[in-house]
Design a protein around this motif. Sequence first.
Motif, PDB file in Angstrom:
ATOM      1  N   PRO A 117       0.821  -1.195   0.010  1.00 34.15           N
ATOM      2  CA  PRO A 117      -0.122   0.137   0.032  1.00 34.15           C
ATOM      3  C   PRO A 117       0.782   1.193  -0.010  1.00 34.15           C
ATOM      4  N   SER A 118       0.168   2.460   0.128  1.00 36.46           N
ATOM      5  CA  SER A 118       0.906   3.616   0.142  1.00 36.46           C
ATOM      6  C   SER A 118       1.859   3.967   1.265  1.00 36.46           C
ATOM      7  N   LYS A 119       2.828   4.664   1.185  1.00 31.61           N
ATOM      8  CA  LYS A 119       3.849   4.969   1.939  1.00 31.61           C
ATOM      9  C   LYS A 119       4.661   3.743   2.521  1.00 31.61           C
ATOM     10  N   THR A 120       5.014   2.837   1.684  1.00 32.95           N
ATOM     11  CA  THR A 120       5.812   1.705   2.108  1.00 32.95           C
ATOM     12  C   THR A 120       6.917   1.684   1.177  1.00 32.95           C
ATOM     13  N   GLY A 121       7.460   2.671   0.560  1.00 30.61           N
ATOM     14  CA  GLY A 121       8.482   2.474  -0.120  1.00 30.61           C
ATOM     15  C   GLY A 121       8.400   1.976  -1.595  1.00 30.61           C
ATOM     16  N   THR A 122       7.403   1.989  -2.220  1.00 31.01           N
ATOM     17  CA  THR A 122       6.954   1.281  -3.459  1.00 31.01           C
ATOM     18  C   THR A 122       7.593   2.121  -4.663  1.00 31.01           C
ATOM     19  N   THR A 123       7.588   3.323  -4.472  1.00 29.62           N
ATOM     20  CA  THR A 123       8.038   4.154  -5.534  1.00 29.62           C
ATOM     21  C   THR A 123       9.588   4.004  -5.474  1.00 29.62           C
ATOM     22  N   SER A 124      10.254   4.064  -4.396  1.00 32.19           N
ATOM     23  CA  SER A 124      11.729   3.754  -4.621  1.00 32.19           C
ATOM     24  C   SER A 124      12.156   2.284  -4.993  1.00 32.19           C
ATOM     25  N   LEU A 125      11.460   1.294  -4.754  1.00 29.14           N
ATOM     26  CA  LEU A 125      11.620   0.123  -5.210  1.00 29.14           C
ATOM     27  C   LEU A 125      11.639  -0.333  -6.496  1.00 29.14           C
ATOM     28  N   LYS A 126      10.419   0.537  -7.081  1.00 37.25           N
ATOM     29  CA  LYS A 126      10.197   0.635  -8.625  1.00 37.25           C
ATOM     30  C   LYS A 126      11.246   1.165  -9.369  1.00 37.25           C
ATOM     31  N   ASP A 127      11.936   2.305  -8.791  1.00 34.76           N
ATOM     32  CA  ASP A 127      13.141   3.147  -9.498  1.00 34.76           C
ATOM     33  C   ASP A 127      14.467   2.208  -9.400  1.00 34.76           C
ATOM     34  N   THR A 128      14.565   1.129  -8.319  1.00 34.25           N
ATOM     35  CA  THR A 128      15.562   0.233  -8.197  1.00 34.25           C
ATOM     36  C   THR A 128      15.554  -0.953  -9.274  1.00 34.25           C
ATOM     37  N   LEU A 129      14.174  -1.161  -9.428  1.00 27.52           N
ATOM     38  CA  LEU A 129      13.915  -2.259 -10.526  1.00 27.52           C
ATOM     39  C   LEU A 129      14.315  -1.713 -11.939  1.00 27.52           C
ATOM     40  N   LEU A 130      13.902  -0.228 -12.194  1.00 32.42           N
ATOM     41  CA  LEU A 130      14.364   0.033 -13.464  1.00 32.42           C
ATOM     42  C   LEU A 130      16.074   0.167 -13.600  1.00 32.42           C
ATOM     43  N   LEU A 131      16.860   0.051 -12.808  1.00 34.11           N
ATOM     44  CA  LEU A 131      18.018  -0.167 -12.699  1.00 34.11           C
ATOM     45  C   LEU A 131      18.492  -1.531 -13.179  1.00 34.11           C
ATOM     46  N   TRP A 132      17.719  -2.201 -12.704  1.00 34.56           N
ATOM     47  CA  TRP A 132      18.006  -3.755 -13.104  1.00 34.56           C
ATOM     48  C   TRP A 132      17.478  -4.180 -14.555  1.00 34.56           C
ATOM     49  N   GLY A 133      16.931  -3.247 -15.302  1.00 43.60           N
ATOM     50  CA  GLY A 133      16.460  -3.544 -16.683  1.00 43.60           C
ATOM     51  C   GLY A 133      15.131  -3.764 -16.674  1.00 43.60           C
ATOM     52  N   SER A 134      14.269  -2.960 -15.783  1.00 39.76           N
ATOM     53  CA  SER A 134      12.953  -3.268 -16.014  1.00 39.76           C
ATOM     54  C   SER A 134      12.408  -2.131 -16.868  1.00 39.76           C
ATOM     55  N   CYS A 135      10.885  -2.111 -17.067  1.00 43.18           N
ATOM     56  CA  CYS A 135      10.500  -0.897 -17.854  1.00 43.18           C
ATOM     57  C   CYS A 135       9.068  -0.682 -17.166  1.00 43.18           C
ATOM     58  N   ARG A 136       8.585   0.352 -17.007  1.00 45.71           N
ATOM     59  CA  ARG A 136       7.358   0.539 -16.273  1.00 45.71           C
ATOM     60  C   ARG A 136       6.294   1.280 -17.186  1.00 45.71           C
ATOM     61  N   HIS A 137       5.144   0.640 -17.056  1.00 45.91           N
ATOM     62  CA  HIS A 137       4.039   1.522 -17.609  1.00 45.91           C
ATOM     63  C   HIS A 137       4.075   3.000 -17.062  1.00 45.91           C
ATOM     64  N   VAL A 138       3.912   3.888 -17.787  1.00 45.03           N
ATOM     65  CA  VAL A 138       3.804   5.196 -17.314  1.00 45.03           C
ATOM     66  C   VAL A 138       2.350   5.745 -17.217  1.00 45.03           C
ATOM     67  N   GLY A 139       1.461   5.044 -17.651  1.00 50.57           N
ATOM     68  CA  GLY A 139      -0.049   5.520 -17.635  1.00 50.57           C
ATOM     69  C   GLY A 139      -0.322   5.518 -16.323  1.00 50.57           C
ATOM     70  N   SER A 140      -1.680   5.675 -15.943  1.00 53.07           N
ATOM     71  CA  SER A 140      -2.288   6.224 -14.470  1.00 53.07           C
ATOM     72  C   SER A 140      -2.889   5.214 -14.021  1.00 53.07           C
ATOM     73  N   ASN A 141      -2.758   4.374 -13.459  1.00 52.02           N
ATOM     74  CA  ASN A 141      -3.524   3.358 -12.490  1.00 52.02           C
ATOM     75  C   ASN A 141      -4.496   2.671 -13.689  1.00 52.02           C
ATOM     76  N   VAL A 142      -3.758   2.117 -14.721  1.00 54.86           N
ATOM     77  CA  VAL A 142      -4.685   1.355 -15.760  1.00 54.86           C
ATOM     78  C   VAL A 142      -5.698   0.162 -15.131  1.00 54.86           C
ATOM     79  N   PHE A 143      -5.366  -0.258 -14.207  1.00 58.81           N
ATOM     80  CA  PHE A 143      -6.526  -1.443 -13.530  1.00 58.81           C
ATOM     81  C   PHE A 143      -7.437  -1.043 -12.809  1.00 58.81           C
ATOM     82  N   GLN A 144      -7.493   0.356 -12.508  1.00 63.45           N
ATOM     83  CA  GLN A 144      -8.560   1.131 -11.897  1.00 63.45           C
ATOM     84  C   GLN A 144      -9.201   1.843 -12.744  1.00 63.45           C
TER      85      GLN A 144
END
Length: 420
Positions: A117-144
Amino acid sequence: MTGSLRAFPLPATPQPARVDGRHCRRGWRWHPTLALALACAADALPAGGAQGTAKQTHVARVDNLERALQEVLSLTPTMNGFFADTDAARTLWRGCASTQHPEVFGVPKPQVLIVGPSKTGTTSLKDTLLLWGSCRHVGSNVFQASHLWKHLMASRAYWSECGPLDLKVDKSPSYFADTTVPKKVCETAPDARVVVVLRHPVDRAYSSYFQTQRRAEDFQFLTATLGMRPNSSLAFRNLVEVDMDIVQSCYGMPGGNMTTAEFRTCCGAVARRRGYDRWPGCTCHKLKDRHYLCTKYGDTRVMQVRKGLYAHHLTNWYSFFPPRSVLLVPFENLRRDEDAVARTIVRWASPATLRARGQYRDVDMLKGKEVSINSRTRGSMDSDTRELLFNFYRPYNDKLYELLGPGPAGFIREQFERNP
């Protein structure tokens, strides 16, 4: 759809052998039962002389493998992620029907969903995964989105930039407590891996409340709702008391016995009893550009207490995804070693990505990187309010421990039972 991990596939042509009455595979490293695999490996070489020395070396390698397998399969809760290992969690899984829109099948979809959930460091974790060669969907909350299929079709352009070995990641902390998201993900991306970060619910609620005030429009919204400026301990206490009363009086969230209409009626009665003619935590209207804030159980900006009922929301996720598809990450471990957590996620979700990369895409970007939770300057929580929340969450945390199993529960309990 199965709950087994794919990080260590079975060999194409296993050759059974018999050691001390046990059936073993010569490719013992891939045996699905860890204990038997290790026993077979240890007994495969005779003792004595040079062979005995070889066996000691072999056993040492087995010990190293055991630690590696335990990290990946989360057999010990002291690593960087684990699964719920109980019949209570496994029996919840019922899956879902396939999507009724066949044209969506050919659209690339996320392999990993970081749902909060919110305020658990998910944004920072996502940024670190990007360093590993991941790519992120830049849309806004597609599953909602109200028109999910159109959003998925529109996302083709975002995913087209991903390389064949890039890990496709979608991150939204509002996914976790939204009752409709697990079913939508199951119907459209049933093989996705879900990541949930578990932070002390009291600290998470307080941090999330102040995070909500960062936008001027949200600050005005909370001011109008509470009848006072929200950046005070009294305002937070008032919001907490209302949301706690709603949970205790109208437990109509996923898994509850109330319909949406019954919940809204009960919630409205609680709000009036608390002196509020209208409470957005009961019903709300979707904002044009921030539709994800409004759910069938109210506006998430005033649901800070409800978001911390982890067992309740995990029950909904386990209904559509087996426990082995939902990785639970302790927040304290994430803050201590985000690199190790990211590596565990990549190895779990896409071993090919890990083997191809081997290291960060840009090692220099890692220097000095720390876990960020988008912290905002604020005072400490009032001690009475903290004690109130701590006691409120205790029975709900007990349900979480039962869902996780004795190993993981002991580790999480150690973190959650601290009340500084």
